[in-house]
Design a protein around this motif. Structure first.
Motif, PDB file in Angstrom:
ATOM      1  N   ASN A   1      -2.550  12.492  38.792  1.00  0.00           N
ATOM      2  CA  ASN A   1      -3.745  13.575  38.923  1.00  0.00           C
ATOM      3  C   ASN A   1      -4.031  13.848  40.486  1.00  0.00           C
ATOM      4  O   ASN A   1      -3.791  12.942  41.374  1.00  0.00           O
ATOM      5  CB  ASN A   1      -5.014  12.920  38.156  1.00  0.00           C
ATOM      6  CG  ASN A   1      -4.743  12.927  36.573  1.00  0.00           C
ATOM      7  OD1 ASN A   1      -4.206  13.930  36.141  1.00  0.00           O
ATOM      8  ND2 ASN A   1      -5.323  12.152  36.023  1.00  0.00           N
ATOM      9  N   ALA A   2      -4.768  14.858  40.623  1.00  0.00           N
ATOM     10  CA  ALA A   2      -4.823  15.253  42.144  1.00  0.00           C
ATOM     11  C   ALA A   2      -6.105  14.222  42.582  1.00  0.00           C
ATOM     12  O   ALA A   2      -7.052  13.945  41.727  1.00  0.00           O
ATOM     13  CB  ALA A   2      -5.698  16.801  42.080  1.00  0.00           C
ATOM     14  N   GLY A   3      -5.963  13.696  43.699  1.00  0.00           N
ATOM     15  CA  GLY A   3      -7.010  12.790  44.202  1.00  0.00           C
ATOM     16  C   GLY A   3      -6.590  11.317  43.832  1.00  0.00           C
ATOM     17  O   GLY A   3      -7.501  10.314  44.295  1.00  0.00           O
ATOM     18  N   ASP A   4      -5.594  10.959  43.025  1.00  0.00           N
ATOM     19  CA  ASP A   4      -5.331   9.762  42.565  1.00  0.00           C
ATOM     20  C   ASP A   4      -4.483   9.024  43.792  1.00  0.00           C
ATOM     21  O   ASP A   4      -4.230   9.729  44.879  1.00  0.00           O
ATOM     22  CB  ASP A   4      -4.342   9.674  41.317  1.00  0.00           C
ATOM     23  CG  ASP A   4      -4.262   8.403  40.948  1.00  0.00           C
ATOM     24  OD1 ASP A   4      -5.182   7.366  41.199  1.00  0.00           O
ATOM     25  OD2 ASP A   4      -3.773   8.207  39.661  1.00  0.00           O
ATOM     26  N   PHE A   5      -4.708   7.441  43.924  1.00  0.00           N
ATOM     27  CA  PHE A   5      -3.947   6.647  44.806  1.00  0.00           C
ATOM     28  C   PHE A   5      -2.837   6.083  43.859  1.00  0.00           C
ATOM     29  O   PHE A   5      -3.312   5.039  43.237  1.00  0.00           O
ATOM     30  CB  PHE A   5      -4.864   6.004  45.627  1.00  0.00           C
ATOM     31  CG  PHE A   5      -4.211   5.361  46.872  1.00  0.00           C
ATOM     32  CD1 PHE A   5      -2.786   5.011  46.886  1.00  0.00           C
ATOM     33  CD2 PHE A   5      -4.956   5.537  48.070  1.00  0.00           C
ATOM     34  CE1 PHE A   5      -2.247   4.578  47.938  1.00  0.00           C
ATOM     35  CE2 PHE A   5      -4.593   4.940  49.219  1.00  0.00           C
ATOM     36  CZ  PHE A   5      -2.863   4.341  49.416  1.00  0.00           C
ATOM     37  N   PHE A   6      -1.832   6.540  43.747  1.00  0.00           N
ATOM     38  CA  PHE A   6      -0.968   5.982  42.503  1.00  0.00           C
ATOM     39  C   PHE A   6       0.254   5.123  43.165  1.00  0.00           C
ATOM     40  O   PHE A   6       0.938   5.526  44.177  1.00  0.00           O
ATOM     41  CB  PHE A   6      -0.118   7.277  41.993  1.00  0.00           C
ATOM     42  CG  PHE A   6       0.279   7.347  40.603  1.00  0.00           C
ATOM     43  CD1 PHE A   6      -0.493   7.129  39.449  1.00  0.00           C
ATOM     44  CD2 PHE A   6       1.862   6.805  40.642  1.00  0.00           C
ATOM     45  CE1 PHE A   6       0.537   6.912  38.465  1.00  0.00           C
ATOM     46  CE2 PHE A   6       2.297   6.815  39.516  1.00  0.00           C
ATOM     47  CZ  PHE A   6       1.734   6.919  38.146  1.00  0.00           C
ATOM     48  N   ALA A   7       0.428   4.144  42.474  1.00  0.00           N
ATOM     49  CA  ALA A   7       1.831   3.359  42.828  1.00  0.00           C
ATOM     50  C   ALA A   7       2.969   3.469  41.675  1.00  0.00           C
ATOM     51  O   ALA A   7       2.818   3.539  40.635  1.00  0.00           O
ATOM     52  CB  ALA A   7       1.176   1.825  42.770  1.00  0.00           C
ATOM     53  N   LEU A   8       3.992   3.779  42.569  1.00  0.00           N
ATOM     54  CA  LEU A   8       5.305   3.692  41.909  1.00  0.00           C
ATOM     55  C   LEU A   8       6.077   2.380  42.089  1.00  0.00           C
ATOM     56  O   LEU A   8       6.678   2.169  43.267  1.00  0.00           O
ATOM     57  CB  LEU A   8       6.121   4.815  42.123  1.00  0.00           C
ATOM     58  CG  LEU A   8       7.387   5.244  41.299  1.00  0.00           C
ATOM     59  CD1 LEU A   8       7.288   5.191  39.864  1.00  0.00           C
ATOM     60  CD2 LEU A   8       8.046   6.309  41.814  1.00  0.00           C
ATOM     61  N   LEU A   9       6.318   1.405  41.031  1.00  0.00           N
ATOM     62  CA  LEU A   9       6.674   0.066  41.489  1.00  0.00           C
ATOM     63  C   LEU A   9       8.042  -0.006  40.581  1.00  0.00           C
ATOM     64  O   LEU A   9       8.073   0.529  39.618  1.00  0.00           O
ATOM     65  CB  LEU A   9       5.707  -1.009  41.056  1.00  0.00           C
ATOM     66  CG  LEU A   9       4.439  -0.944  41.547  1.00  0.00           C
ATOM     67  CD1 LEU A   9       3.338  -2.076  40.885  1.00  0.00           C
ATOM     68  CD2 LEU A   9       4.249  -0.854  43.053  1.00  0.00           C
ATOM     69  N   GLY A  10       8.857  -1.093  41.092  1.00  0.00           N
ATOM     70  CA  GLY A  10      10.070  -1.210  40.538  1.00  0.00           C
ATOM     71  C   GLY A  10      11.052  -1.991  41.400  1.00  0.00           C
ATOM     72  O   GLY A  10      10.946  -1.929  42.527  1.00  0.00           O
ATOM     73  N   PRO A  11      11.915  -2.765  40.807  1.00  0.00           N
ATOM     74  CA  PRO A  11      12.940  -3.497  41.688  1.00  0.00           C
ATOM     75  C   PRO A  11      13.915  -2.548  42.215  1.00  0.00           C
ATOM     76  O   PRO A  11      13.866  -1.308  41.943  1.00  0.00           O
ATOM     77  CB  PRO A  11      13.584  -4.367  40.518  1.00  0.00           C
ATOM     78  CG  PRO A  11      13.475  -3.482  39.298  1.00  0.00           C
ATOM     79  CD  PRO A  11      12.256  -2.810  39.452  1.00  0.00           C
ATOM     80  N   ASN A  12      14.636  -3.201  43.223  1.00  0.00           N
ATOM     81  CA  ASN A  12      15.757  -2.528  44.000  1.00  0.00           C
ATOM     82  C   ASN A  12      16.641  -1.677  42.957  1.00  0.00           C
ATOM     83  O   ASN A  12      16.966  -2.237  42.016  1.00  0.00           O
ATOM     84  CB  ASN A  12      16.464  -3.235  44.905  1.00  0.00           C
ATOM     85  CG  ASN A  12      15.878  -3.654  46.127  1.00  0.00           C
ATOM     86  OD1 ASN A  12      14.851  -2.937  46.685  1.00  0.00           O
ATOM     87  ND2 ASN A  12      15.728  -4.641  46.425  1.00  0.00           N
ATOM     88  N   GLY A  13      16.813  -0.322  43.209  1.00  0.00           N
ATOM     89  CA  GLY A  13      17.841   0.147  42.461  1.00  0.00           C
ATOM     90  C   GLY A  13      17.221   0.614  40.853  1.00  0.00           C
ATOM     91  O   GLY A  13      17.825   1.306  40.058  1.00  0.00           O
ATOM     92  N   ALA A  14      15.955   0.585  41.051  1.00  0.00           N
ATOM     93  CA  ALA A  14      15.454   1.125  39.501  1.00  0.00           C
ATOM     94  C   ALA A  14      15.099   2.742  39.447  1.00  0.00           C
ATOM     95  O   ALA A  14      15.104   3.078  38.313  1.00  0.00           O
ATOM     96  CB  ALA A  14      13.815   0.474  39.505  1.00  0.00           C
ATOM     97  N   GLY A  15      15.129   3.340  40.556  1.00  0.00           N
ATOM     98  CA  GLY A  15      15.078   4.666  40.395  1.00  0.00           C
ATOM     99  C   GLY A  15      14.020   5.437  41.275  1.00  0.00           C
ATOM    100  O   GLY A  15      13.874   6.520  41.274  1.00  0.00           O
ATOM    101  N   LYS A  16      13.177   4.421  42.118  1.00  0.00           N
ATOM    102  CA  LYS A  16      12.113   5.055  42.608  1.00  0.00           C
ATOM    103  C   LYS A  16      12.539   5.857  43.553  1.00  0.00           C
ATOM    104  O   LYS A  16      11.824   7.092  44.005  1.00  0.00           O
ATOM    105  CB  LYS A  16      11.410   3.715  43.287  1.00  0.00           C
ATOM    106  CG  LYS A  16      10.918   2.742  42.388  1.00  0.00           C
ATOM    107  CD  LYS A  16      10.042   1.648  43.294  1.00  0.00           C
ATOM    108  CE  LYS A  16      10.889   1.132  44.334  1.00  0.00           C
ATOM    109  NZ  LYS A  16      11.891   0.350  44.056  1.00  0.00           N
ATOM    110  N   SER A  17      13.408   5.558  44.626  1.00  0.00           N
ATOM    111  CA  SER A  17      13.739   6.419  45.529  1.00  0.00           C
ATOM    112  C   SER A  17      14.547   7.916  45.171  1.00  0.00           C
ATOM    113  O   SER A  17      14.145   8.847  45.952  1.00  0.00           O
ATOM    114  CB  SER A  17      14.840   5.526  46.545  1.00  0.00           C
ATOM    115  OG  SER A  17      14.215   4.759  47.300  1.00  0.00           O
ATOM    116  N   THR A  18      15.029   7.659  44.107  1.00  0.00           N
ATOM    117  CA  THR A  18      15.604   8.877  43.311  1.00  0.00           C
ATOM    118  C   THR A  18      14.800   9.742  43.126  1.00  0.00           C
ATOM    119  O   THR A  18      14.803  11.147  43.438  1.00  0.00           O
ATOM    120  CB  THR A  18      16.574   8.528  42.356  1.00  0.00           C
ATOM    121  OG1 THR A  18      17.879   7.773  42.821  1.00  0.00           O
ATOM    122  CG2 THR A  18      17.210   9.862  41.672  1.00  0.00           C
TER     123      THR A  18
END
Length: 314
Positions: A28-45
């Protein structure tokens, strides 16, 4: 308004490596959102696709209503990206690093200089404006990349491991600034991090990705309720003779007399731990994770089969 909407996003590398398995995600607009995951999980992709640096295989991405497929220019104009790796010209001055990027985004030279001064001053880099990138410390380089990402004043700021390798003092100042621009300026922030305490201190909501699938999506409080403790290694300014005895934290002296190992239990923060040490006259110079709640959380989810159950519920 939804700042970011991802629907059934798939990414396949080399025809057989499935990096993202049809993920759905709303921020949502205005959120401070965390995307967490181990290495190779797909975060950077996922971040690479949203910021148009990686081509998706299928699915859709919308940023403030703009379709990535139909209006990539509008999507890019709304996004500021701070990647993991330093990717600026190390022989260019700090000031030129900011103003040149502003020019790439169609901002006039006069406006670029005004904005560069504002962001560099706010991030304590104005005195370094004539220095080249190679002359900066690691923490200064991180802050320069944040200033560069903000100069075109995007509505969505994406930060990929922004405090990696940064000492505790600079890390805290960065936390304060990011909180300020989120709460006062309304900038939506998406943060990827390996530090659960960072997500705990900054973020409202979180998604956990593992092996290309979203396995948890909800509030930070919900995630923390499933974790037990996190272990840190503290480097102190002065040697101490013995480990402090301060409940509920378990301090242990390491081989070096100026290093402590400490377990921070569920329900307590790193900030609290540092403050109780300060009250005892023990000053922390730097902090790093040894084993953390996030890793334990992933291990428990995957090994117990809970990840499959959660993925089926999302």
């Amino acid at each position: 308004m939804t700042a970011l909407r991802i629907k059934n996003l798939v990414k396949t590398y080399n025809k057989d490596t499935l990096a993202l398995k049809g993920i759905d995600l709303d921020v949502n607009a205005g959120d401070f959102f965390a995307l967490l995951g181990p290495n190779g999980a797909g975060k950077s992709t996922a971040i690479g696709i949203v910021s148009s640096l990686v081509n998706k295989t299928s699915g859709s991405v919308h940023v403030f209503g703009h379709d990535l497929d139909r209006d990539v220019v509008a999507v890019k104009a709304n996004i500021g990206l701070v990647p993991q790796e330093f990717n600026f010209n190390s022989f260019e001055t700090v000031l030129n690093t900011i103003t040149n990027v502003a020019g790439y985004n169609g901002i006039s030279r006069r406006t670029a200089k005004v904005r560069a001064e504002h962001y560099l001053k706010r991030l304590d880099l104005w005195d370094k404006r004539a220095a080249t990138g190679r002359q900066l410390s690691g923490g200064m380089k991180r802050r320069l990349m944040i200033a560069r990402a903000l100069v075109h004043e995007p509505k969505l700021l994406i930060l990929d491991e922004p405090t990696a390798g940064v000492d505790i003092e600079i890390r805290r100042s960065m936390w304060e600034y990011l909180t300020e621009i989120n709460t006062q300026n309304g900038i939506t922030i998406i943060l990827t991090t390996h530090y659960l305490e960072e997500a705990e201190a900054l973020c409202k909501n979180v998604a956990v990705i593992d092996r290309g699938e979203i396995i948890e999506n909800g509030s930070v409080a919900k995630l923390l309720s499933q974790s037990m403790q996190e272990t840190f290694v503290l480097t102190l300014y002065d040697d101490i003779g013995q480990a402090p005895q301060i409940a509920p934290f378990d301090f242990r002296l390491r081989d070096d007399a100026n290093e402590l190992e400490v377990d921070v239990p569920k329900g307590h923060s790193v900030t609290q731990m540092i403050e109780v040490l300060k009250d005892q006259g023990v000053v922390v110079g730097s902090i790093r994770t040894k084993s953390n709640r996030l890793e334990e959380f992933f291990i428990r989810l995957v090994s117990s089969g809970e990840a499959t159950k959660l993925a089926n519920q999302t």
